[in-house]
Structure formats: C-alpha cells, structure tokens
Design a protein around this motif. Structure first.
Motif, PDB file in Angstrom:
ATOM      1  N   PRO A 242       0.817  -1.216   0.000  1.00  0.00           N
ATOM      2  CA  PRO A 242       0.000   0.000   0.000  1.00  0.00           C
ATOM      3  C   PRO A 242       0.851   1.267   0.000  1.00  0.00           C
ATOM      4  N   LYS A 243       0.356   2.304  -0.674  1.00  0.00           N
ATOM      5  CA  LYS A 243       1.017   3.597  -0.615  1.00  0.00           C
ATOM      6  C   LYS A 243       0.839   4.190   0.779  1.00  0.00           C
ATOM      7  N   LEU A 244       1.802   4.997   1.205  1.00  0.00           N
ATOM      8  CA  LEU A 244       1.773   5.578   2.546  1.00  0.00           C
ATOM      9  C   LEU A 244       1.343   7.035   2.487  1.00  0.00           C
ATOM     10  N   THR A 245       0.375   7.379   3.324  1.00  0.00           N
ATOM     11  CA  THR A 245      -0.139   8.749   3.384  1.00  0.00           C
ATOM     12  C   THR A 245      -0.225   9.192   4.840  1.00  0.00           C
ATOM     13  N   ALA A 246      -0.260  10.497   5.048  1.00  0.00           N
ATOM     14  CA  ALA A 246      -0.356  11.048   6.399  1.00  0.00           C
ATOM     15  C   ALA A 246      -1.733  10.767   6.990  1.00  0.00           C
ATOM     16  N   PRO A 247      -1.805  10.414   8.273  1.00  0.00           N
ATOM     17  CA  PRO A 247      -3.108  10.201   8.912  1.00  0.00           C
ATOM     18  C   PRO A 247      -3.894  11.508   8.976  1.00  0.00           C
ATOM     19  N   GLU A 248      -5.199  11.400   8.827  1.00  0.00           N
ATOM     20  CA  GLU A 248      -6.053  12.592   8.802  1.00  0.00           C
ATOM     21  C   GLU A 248      -7.136  12.498   9.868  1.00  0.00           C
ATOM     22  N   GLY A 249      -7.662  13.662  10.264  1.00  0.00           N
ATOM     23  CA  GLY A 249      -8.793  13.716  11.183  1.00  0.00           C
ATOM     24  C   GLY A 249      -8.524  13.003  12.482  1.00  0.00           C
ATOM     25  N   ASP A 250      -9.467  12.122  12.870  1.00  0.00           N
ATOM     26  CA  ASP A 250      -9.337  11.429  14.144  1.00  0.00           C
ATOM     27  C   ASP A 250      -8.381  10.244  14.082  1.00  0.00           C
ATOM     28  N   GLU A 251      -7.667  10.085  12.951  1.00  0.00           N
ATOM     29  CA  GLU A 251      -6.654   9.033  12.855  1.00  0.00           C
ATOM     30  C   GLU A 251      -5.389   9.394  13.633  1.00  0.00           C
ATOM     31  N   ALA A 252      -5.237  10.670  14.016  1.00  0.00           N
ATOM     32  CA  ALA A 252      -4.022  11.108  14.707  1.00  0.00           C
ATOM     33  C   ALA A 252      -4.358  12.197  15.709  1.00  0.00           C
ATOM     34  N   GLN A 253      -3.468  12.383  16.680  1.00  0.00           N
ATOM     35  CA  GLN A 253      -3.583  13.462  17.655  1.00  0.00           C
ATOM     36  C   GLN A 253      -2.186  13.799  18.153  1.00  0.00           C
ATOM     37  N   PRO A 254      -1.987  14.985  18.742  1.00  0.00           N
ATOM     38  CA  PRO A 254      -0.656  15.329  19.257  1.00  0.00           C
ATOM     39  C   PRO A 254      -0.222  14.346  20.337  1.00  0.00           C
ATOM     40  N   ALA A 255       1.049  14.016  20.355  1.00  0.00           N
ATOM     41  CA  ALA A 255       1.568  13.088  21.356  1.00  0.00           C
ATOM     42  C   ALA A 255       1.464  13.708  22.747  1.00  0.00           C
ATOM     43  N   PRO A 256       1.004  12.944  23.741  1.00  0.00           N
ATOM     44  CA  PRO A 256       0.916  13.469  25.108  1.00  0.00           C
ATOM     45  C   PRO A 256       2.293  13.467  25.781  1.00  0.00           C
ATOM     46  N   ALA A 257       2.338  14.083  26.968  1.00  0.00           N
ATOM     47  CA  ALA A 257       3.603  14.183  27.707  1.00  0.00           C
ATOM     48  C   ALA A 257       4.184  12.809  28.002  1.00  0.00           C
ATOM     49  N   ALA A 258       3.333  11.820  28.249  1.00  0.00           N
ATOM     50  CA  ALA A 258       3.815  10.471  28.585  1.00  0.00           C
ATOM     51  C   ALA A 258       4.641   9.873  27.448  1.00  0.00           C
ATOM     52  N   ALA A 259       4.280  10.177  26.222  1.00  0.00           N
ATOM     53  CA  ALA A 259       5.040   9.657  25.083  1.00  0.00           C
ATOM     54  C   ALA A 259       6.431  10.268  25.043  1.00  0.00           C
ATOM     55  N   TYR A 260       6.525  11.570  25.252  1.00  0.00           N
ATOM     56  CA  TYR A 260       7.839  12.227  25.248  1.00  0.00           C
ATOM     57  C   TYR A 260       8.714  11.745  26.404  1.00  0.00           C
ATOM     58  N   GLU A 261       8.074  11.413  27.534  1.00  0.00           N
ATOM     59  CA  GLU A 261       8.843  10.864  28.652  1.00  0.00           C
ATOM     60  C   GLU A 261       9.489   9.541  28.259  1.00  0.00           C
ATOM     61  N   MET A 262       8.793   8.735  27.469  1.00  0.00           N
ATOM     62  CA  MET A 262       9.362   7.474  27.005  1.00  0.00           C
ATOM     63  C   MET A 262      10.514   7.710  26.035  1.00  0.00           C
ATOM     64  N   PHE A 263      10.301   8.605  25.055  1.00  0.00           N
ATOM     65  CA  PHE A 263      11.338   8.853  24.059  1.00  0.00           C
ATOM     66  C   PHE A 263      12.562   9.549  24.663  1.00  0.00           C
TER      67      PHE A 263
END
Length: 265
Positions: A242-263
């Motif tokens: 499949p071709k790759l495209t950017a997620p749209e609408g409710d397919e994505a949201q900004p990463a929360p603080a917990a995600a940045y703590e992991m990274f």
C-alpha cells in the motif's frame, strides 16, 4: 527506549550504486567499429538490484542481534512505516513501537501486551501520535526518512570484497564490515572483538525475476561476549504494498507528555 528506536535508522550512500556507465563508445580512427560495453561484474550486477525508489512501495524485514524491524517503504512519497517489538526481560510484557515517517514528519503508536497484573505503564492513545521533534532531548530518538534502503544493503554490498554470481538469482561472497558505511552495522566494541574476522564476513543474496533484491544475509561470527548472529534483510511485494499517506482527522492526535517521557528516557 533509545536502543530500540535507534535500530530504525538507515544509512544511504550518495550517488548511484551501479558502476557501469552507459556512455557512447568513442571511434578509434576513421572507419573503426564501436567498442562494446564492458560486461558488468557480479558485484555491479548485485548493486543494481538494491531498491532505489523506482520499484513502487514494498515491504521489508530487518533482523539482527537486537531484534526484528518490519514495515514498508514508499519512495515516491518519501515515506516509511516501521515497527519493532521488544519483550521486557524482568516483567514479561511486550512493547510494540510503530512509526510512520513522511519526509520530516513523524507519527508513532506505542502499545503494550501481556500486561496482566502490571501497573504503572503510561496511558497512551491508540491512534497515531504526531511527534514534535522540538520536544525531544535527542532528535535522533525517532527516525527520519533517509531513503528506501532501510536494511543498508547498498552500503553492505559496496563493502563486499568478493561476489560470486551463482545463477538463478543467487549470489554469495564476503563483506568487509570495517569499510565505509558498512562499519556502522556493528557496535564499536564488537568490531574491536572481531578483529580481522570483520573484514571477511560471509554473505548470501537473492534476486527475483524482475531484477529486484529480495534478501541479503550476513553470518556475523561471535566476538568477545557477543554470540554469533545472522543479519538478514528481506524485501517483498515490490509495487504491490500500500502507498503511505499522512493520517487525517481522528486518525491522529498530538503526542501526550507520557510519550515524550518514554522517548526522552
């Protein structure tokens, strides 16, 4: 966390990988015939099969001593989707980290499984999380799109000291892992432990009927405290993934603080 994410980085060489120049032959005096093109070597033929973005989207698998990386690449969109799973040796749960990279933009999904009886794991959304690189302590802790050759097969074949064309799309030979970009395959301490053996690591490769590389396998010997392991890259579904495209609408949201703590851990 950084070790897992670092495995997604790909090394790309600049310039073409196929060394045979298709230039017009010069006349040697009046009335002479054109000089025939030189027959490409086995190494040149194998290099010509490495993905370069013209094949359409495809899938890949990359295995080494640190784990298995899977996903797909869409060269036309400058995009890649990557996923790797790791099992916690102490508590037994598994963390799966997926990335969708399109140009400089990156999204991630992080899921946990086999977590019965465990507490304290971060609460993360099930959708793609848009990552702001400015919020990362290390910008390289998440991947960037660096080309279609996710498994570094081009740099590895470039470092081959011998290549034999065995026919029927099969190749074998030896690779000098101390040479050029290939030197980034191993950690510095393992390279030191291998010594001269790092200069003659055996490999095999296979090519499909359309002239596309389908697998590259290196048999890396034991070195120091590190056990021998197999470095394997496979490519498949050329032009059919499949071709790759950017997620749209409710397919994505900004990463929360917990995600940045992991990274940033």
């Amino acid at each position: 966390m950084n070790r897992t994410i670092g495995a997604t980085r790909a090394v790309r060489l600049t310039g073409g990988l196929f060394a045979v120049a298709l230039a017009a032959a010069a006349l040697v005096g009046c009335g002479s015939e054109l000089n025939p093109l030189a027959e490409p070597t086995a190494k040149e033929k194998l290099l010509a099969t490495v993905p370069d973005g013209t094949e359409g989207p495809f899938r890949f698998t990359h295995k080494d001593s640190t784990g298995e990386l899977t996903g797909s690449v869409d060269g036309a969109a400058k995009a890649a989707e990557l996923a790797i799973s790791t099992k916690d040796p102490e508590h037994g749960f598994t963390t799966k980290v997926a990335f969708l990279v399109i140009g400089d933009d990156v999204w991630s999904k992080i899921t946990f499984s086999d977590t019965e009886g465990l507490t304290g794991l971060p609460k993360l959304p099930k959708t793609w999380m848009a990552i702001d690189r400015a919020k990362l302590d290390d910008g390289e802790s998440v991947p960037r799109y660096e080309g279609v050759d996710i498994g570094n097969t081009g740099p590895l074949i470039q470092a081959a000291t011998s290549v034999e064309d065995q026919g029927s799309g099969k190749y074998s030979g030896s690779i000098d892992l101390t040479s050029g970009e290939a030197a980034e395959v191993l950690e510095a301490d393992q390279m030191t432990a291998l010594g001269e053996a790092a200069k003659q690591v055996p490999f095999t490769a296979t090519v499909d009927g359309d002239g596309n590389l389908t697998s590259l396998t290196l048999e890396v010997p034991a070195a120091g405290d590190a056990k021998a392991y197999t470095y394997v890259v496979t490519y498949e579904d050329y032009g059919n993934a499949p071709k790759l495209t950017a997620p749209e609408g409710d397919e994505a949201q900004p990463a929360p603080a917990a995600a940045y703590e992991m990274f940033n851990a």
